[in-house]
Scaffold this motif. Structure first.
Motif, PDB file in Angstrom:
ATOM      1  N   ALA A 119      -5.698  -0.528   7.545  1.00 21.97           N
ATOM      2  CA  ALA A 119      -4.774  -1.387   7.112  1.00 21.97           C
ATOM      3  C   ALA A 119      -4.536  -1.051   5.814  1.00 21.97           C
ATOM      4  N   HIS A 120      -5.801  -0.841   5.076  1.00 20.17           N
ATOM      5  CA  HIS A 120      -5.664  -0.473   3.699  1.00 20.17           C
ATOM      6  C   HIS A 120      -4.569   0.628   3.318  1.00 20.17           C
ATOM      7  N   GLU A 121      -4.815   1.669   3.838  1.00 21.33           N
ATOM      8  CA  GLU A 121      -3.916   2.933   3.772  1.00 21.33           C
ATOM      9  C   GLU A 121      -2.467   2.823   4.040  1.00 21.33           C
ATOM     10  N   LEU A 122      -2.345   1.926   5.185  1.00 16.16           N
ATOM     11  CA  LEU A 122      -1.136   1.602   5.582  1.00 16.16           C
ATOM     12  C   LEU A 122      -0.357   0.866   4.613  1.00 16.16           C
ATOM     13  N   ALA A 123      -1.107  -0.135   4.093  1.00 18.82           N
ATOM     14  CA  ALA A 123      -0.353  -1.092   3.000  1.00 18.82           C
ATOM     15  C   ALA A 123      -0.204  -0.199   2.045  1.00 18.82           C
ATOM     16  N   HIS A 124      -0.576   0.740   1.339  1.00 19.60           N
ATOM     17  CA  HIS A 124      -0.502   1.508   0.354  1.00 19.60           C
ATOM     18  C   HIS A 124       0.961   2.436   0.578  1.00 19.60           C
ATOM     19  N   GLN A 125       1.437   2.495   1.762  1.00 21.34           N
ATOM     20  CA  GLN A 125       2.707   3.205   2.007  1.00 21.34           C
ATOM     21  C   GLN A 125       3.922   2.544   1.349  1.00 21.34           C
TER      22      GLN A 125
ATOM     23  N   MET B   3      -7.311   8.272   2.539  1.00 21.61           N
ATOM     24  CA  MET B   3      -6.176   8.429   1.501  1.00 21.61           C
ATOM     25  C   MET B   3      -4.792   8.297   1.843  1.00 21.61           C
ATOM     26  N   GLU B   4      -3.881   7.513   1.184  1.00 22.57           N
ATOM     27  CA  GLU B   4      -2.610   7.132   1.919  1.00 22.57           C
ATOM     28  C   GLU B   4      -1.651   8.230   1.619  1.00 22.57           C
ATOM     29  N   ASN B   5      -1.717   9.331   1.736  1.00 19.98           N
ATOM     30  CA  ASN B   5      -0.686  10.272   1.472  1.00 19.98           C
ATOM     31  C   ASN B   5       0.827   9.869   2.036  1.00 19.98           C
TER      32      ASN B   5
ATOM     33  N   PHE C 183     -10.619  -3.142  -9.464  1.00 22.27           N
ATOM     34  CA  PHE C 183      -9.087  -2.670  -9.028  1.00 22.27           C
ATOM     35  C   PHE C 183      -8.853  -3.322  -7.617  1.00 22.27           C
ATOM     36  N   TYR C 184      -9.740  -3.181  -6.516  1.00 20.49           N
ATOM     37  CA  TYR C 184      -9.659  -3.478  -5.272  1.00 20.49           C
ATOM     38  C   TYR C 184      -9.986  -4.992  -5.141  1.00 20.49           C
ATOM     39  N   GLU C 185     -11.249  -5.251  -5.395  1.00 25.67           N
ATOM     40  CA  GLU C 185     -11.690  -6.674  -5.124  1.00 25.67           C
ATOM     41  C   GLU C 185     -11.001  -7.846  -5.870  1.00 25.67           C
TER      42      GLU C 185
ATOM     43  N   HIS D 191      -1.480  -0.913  -6.820  1.00 20.79           N
ATOM     44  CA  HIS D 191      -2.069  -0.058  -5.582  1.00 20.79           C
ATOM     45  C   HIS D 191      -2.995  -0.876  -5.035  1.00 20.79           C
ATOM     46  N   GLU D 192      -4.252  -0.788  -5.512  1.00 17.14           N
ATOM     47  CA  GLU D 192      -5.535  -1.237  -4.873  1.00 17.14           C
ATOM     48  C   GLU D 192      -5.476  -2.444  -4.587  1.00 17.14           C
ATOM     49  N   GLY D 193      -5.254  -3.477  -5.634  1.00 15.75           N
ATOM     50  CA  GLY D 193      -5.319  -4.890  -5.319  1.00 15.75           C
ATOM     51  C   GLY D 193      -4.596  -5.328  -4.155  1.00 15.75           C
ATOM     52  N   PHE D 194      -3.210  -4.684  -3.902  1.00 21.24           N
ATOM     53  CA  PHE D 194      -2.362  -5.093  -3.022  1.00 21.24           C
ATOM     54  C   PHE D 194      -2.708  -4.440  -1.662  1.00 21.24           C
ATOM     55  N   ALA D 195      -3.243  -3.244  -1.777  1.00 19.78           N
ATOM     56  CA  ALA D 195      -3.610  -2.421  -0.516  1.00 19.78           C
ATOM     57  C   ALA D 195      -4.873  -3.402   0.282  1.00 19.78           C
ATOM     58  N   THR D 196      -5.929  -3.708  -0.873  1.00 20.70           N
ATOM     59  CA  THR D 196      -6.937  -4.278  -0.466  1.00 20.70           C
ATOM     60  C   THR D 196      -6.576  -5.888   0.174  1.00 20.70           C
TER      61      THR D 196
HETATM   62 ZN   LIG Z   1      -6.437   2.284  -1.823  1.00 20.62          ZN
END
Ligand SMILES: [Zn+2]
Length: 684
Positions: free
Chosen positions: A286-292, A257-259, A363-365, A309-314
């Motif tokens: 890497a995924h959670e960091l990208a969410h920052q 979780m990208e708090n 959302f993700y893939e 959020h999710e498409g970009f982080a993935t």
């Molecule tokens: Zn995510």
């Protein structure tokens, strides 16, 4: 190149509709005192806000809170079931502050674990423990302080500005400089230590761990600095927060979780060097960091834009993995998600990316695929420029899909409407376009050639399989192994031997995971799998050898007697179970082994360890009273997947009357929560 399957746990994601907010909160300062014994949170909060129109009352989201007390000169404050109301003659263009003390008994979001306390805001609502704003479109500066006992460490959003000691406890004070949505608020309190890295732009990265895991820090966090520097460089916008912390959480609800500035992730990713091969943290890291950036710096206005959020982080995690594991790996993951998306789409269950109710897979893939195609379409350099402009323009604000596309269309002459129609607005997955894109990878076209041999008779593909096995490419070699499985063993034995001779851990793993019966002639070769640097391989090989060669059981057990495996002790638990069924092992040892396996069901262990132990003991009929007590306890666990499995197991167990009586005899030893579950479910 490494093969790893990541299970994306389904996030219970609620979509908010964008409602005009009367109250605009700019700052929440709070001092929180978790009261572990009472499972309560006591908080003192100062809220700074303005209003967008004349109003005589405004409300914060606050679930089941009680106002304990409020400062005398402050406005009238009142709590209802899900709000805290503030009363005054509010006028626009003025700033107000409210100051009050509250208590809450959080049903979710704030978890009192066995040795850690921690929060999960997304999908769970921070307003269960901190008065805040559930909707994502009010960005607030949170400055939080936490009381904790002296021996504990607190991690929260922003910079730690001071730790003050008072008797047996300490007050940890954090400061944020920029605003964010309430679902990104977080705290973890536990017995944590940290290692610090510093990046080229002097952002401090703090890698937390529990002392028991000190030897796992390097493999767990391997590549963290590379990922961070890659991400800043690839995104083109400096990391937007004052520092970056990563914290492993016991019994966490999701993979990560990208708090804001404080990513939490499942303790199951704490691994040693061998565990790294099959179950590393690189992708989640890497995924959670990208969410920052994508989610935290720019945040969707509502669920329709969740792919932002999710498409970009993935997608950015995939780019980071490409950097680390290579281009073939990048295409391999795209191929795998394309297969899943195509299957869903072929069933007529494809989802639009802009459907706020879409599944994680979409959302993700599908989101990552859409960006992969967009980048191919406009070119990597304009793509980067567009993303950078989008982030800079909307920094610390809320965004929509149109905001992103309008920035992207400014950096390219290419008309994006076809891309938009195919990837965002259509529910089907554009598989032909996807497979054409995959063919840009020489590795993928080579892989598809091997796959096309599946329908060819063994005699007619011998040469190709031989070449494939020696290609040293994990995925091509594995595919060749799978094609041997339906042939009579004597015909393919030389090929299996060849597969093991590659010394490629992943090709060898394909043999370990797929071959159930090991003939005597293959025994010597197969035994070498026991010492492969992979806990999946070791587990599968131990089981197969133990089953196929009863005379050698003790020898095999001896070889893995001190191996534990992943965080869930996969190898150790299998080992104990097999030892209990091994002739010639003295009964006194067996008693110890049974006790060890039974001890793993206790609440002091993570649910990953416990669920494995329950499963083994249940199948072996070794449910002692203590195990039964632990099973009832598991029926009240906060993690629904584990809880449901325990409830099903207990339900099955008590179908026999004799077992019901055993449960009834334990009643006096159970705690209130455990008792109340049995009462609710069975009326006992
Ligand atoms: Zn995510």
């Amino acid at each position: 190149m490494r093969y790893c399957i990541l299970l994306w746990l389904l996030l219970s994601f609620s979509a908010f509709s964008q409602e005009p907010l009367v109250m605009d909160v700019s700052k929440i300062e709070a001092t929180i005192e978790p009261m572990e014994d009472e499972l309560r949170v006591l908080g003192t909060v100062k809220v700074t806000f303005s209003v967008t129109q004349v109003a005589d009352s405004v409300a914060l989201d606050a679930k089941n809170m009680t106002i304990e007390n409020k400062a005398l000169e402050s406005m009238l404050v009142k709590a209802t079931a899900d709000k805290i109301w503030l009363y005054d003659q509010f006028q626009p263009n003025r700033t107000y502050t409210a100051f009050f003390t509250y208590s809450a008994q959080p049903k979710q979001t704030f978890y009192f674990g066995n040795n850690q306390m921690w929060t999960q805001g997304q999908g769970k609502y921070t307003s269960h423990w901190l008065p805040s704003v559930d909707a994502m479109n009010d960005k607030i500066e949170f400055d939080l302080s936490f009381w904790a006992s002296k021996d504990k460490t607190v991690i929260s959003n922003g910079s730690l500005v001071s730790v003050k000691e008072e008797k047996n406890r300490k007050l940890w004070k954090f400061d944020m400089k920029n605003p964010m949505s309430s679902y990104l608020v977080a705290a973890a309190i536990g017995n944590f230590k940290k290692q610090e890295l510093s990046t080229s732009d002097r952002i401090s990265i703090q890698l937390y761990y529990e002392p028991k895991d000190s030897l796992k820090v390097e493999p767990t966090y391997r590549y963290t600095k590379n990922i961070f520097e890659f991400m800043e460089d690839e995104i083109g916008v400096p990391y937007p927060w004052s520092n970056y912390k990563e914290v492993p959480i016991r019994d966490f609800l999701y993979a990560g979780m990208e708090n804001t500035s404080a990513t939490f992730f499942s303790e199951a990713f704490m691994i040693d060097s061998i565990g790294f091969i099959d179950r590393n943290y690189v992708n989640i890291n890497a995924h959670e960091l990208a969410h920052q950036w994508f989610g935290n710096l720019v945040t969707e206005t509502e669920g329709t834009h969740h792919w932002l959020h999710e498409g970009f982080a993935t997608f950015y995690a995939l780019l980071a993995e490409k950097e680390i594991f290579g281009t073939d790996y990048y295409y391999w993951k795209l191929y795998n998600s394309a297969e899943q998306l195509k299957a869903l789409s072929d069933e007529g269950k494809g989802e639009r990316l802009t459907n706020s109710e879409a599944s994680s897979l979409t959302f993700y893939e599908k989101g990552a695929w859409a960006l992969h195609r967009l980048r191919e379409l406009v070119g990597a350099i304009p793509f980067k420029e567009g993303v950078k402009n989008y982030l800079n323009r909307f920094a610390f604000q809320n965004v929509t899909t149109d905001d992103f596309l309008s920035e992207m269309s400014k950096v390219t002459d290419i008309d994006l409407s076809t891309w938009r129609a195919n990837w965002l607005d259509q529910s089907a997955f554009p598989d032909e376009e996807a497979y054409q894109s995959l063919m840009n990878s020489p590795f993928m076209s080579q892989y598809f050639e091997i796959v096309s041999l599946r329908s060819v008779s063994f005699e007619d593909k011998k040469t190709q399989l031989q070449v494939a096995l020696q290609s040293e490419n994990d995925f091509i070699g594995q595919e060749a192994v799978y094609q041997l499985l339906n042939e009579p063993f004597t015909a393919v034995e030389p090929f299996f031997k060849l597969a093991l001779q590659t010394n490629n851990t992943m090709i060898r793993q394909a043999v370990a995971l797929s071959l159930q019966e090991v003939p005597e002639s293959f025994r010597k070769d197969y035994e070498s799998l026991l010492s492969d640097p992979s806990y999946l391989t070791q587990e599968a090989a131990l089981f197969a050898l133990w089953t196929n060669f009863p005379a050698e059981r003790q020898k095999y057990l001896e070889q893995l007697k001190s191996t534990h495996g992943f965080q869930n002790k996969n190898v150790r638990q299998l080992w104990l179970a097999l030892a209990l069924y091994t002739k010639d092992i003295p009964d006194s040892d067996k008693t110890r082994y049974a006790e060890e396996l039974q001890s793993y069901t206790a609440p002091e262990y993570s649910f990953e360890i416990r669920e494995k132990a329950f499963e083994m003991l249940y199948n072996m009929g070794l449910i002692t009273d203590q195990v039964l007590h632990n099973l009832i306890n598991a029926c009240t666990h906060h993690y629904w997947r584990f809880r449901d499995a325990a409830r099903a197991m207990l339900g099955d167990f008590v179908t026999e009357e004799e077992n019901q009586n055993r449960v009834l005899q334990l009643m006096n030893d159970l705690n209130e929560k455990e008792k109340s579950y049995l009462k609710r479910k069975y009326d006992w």
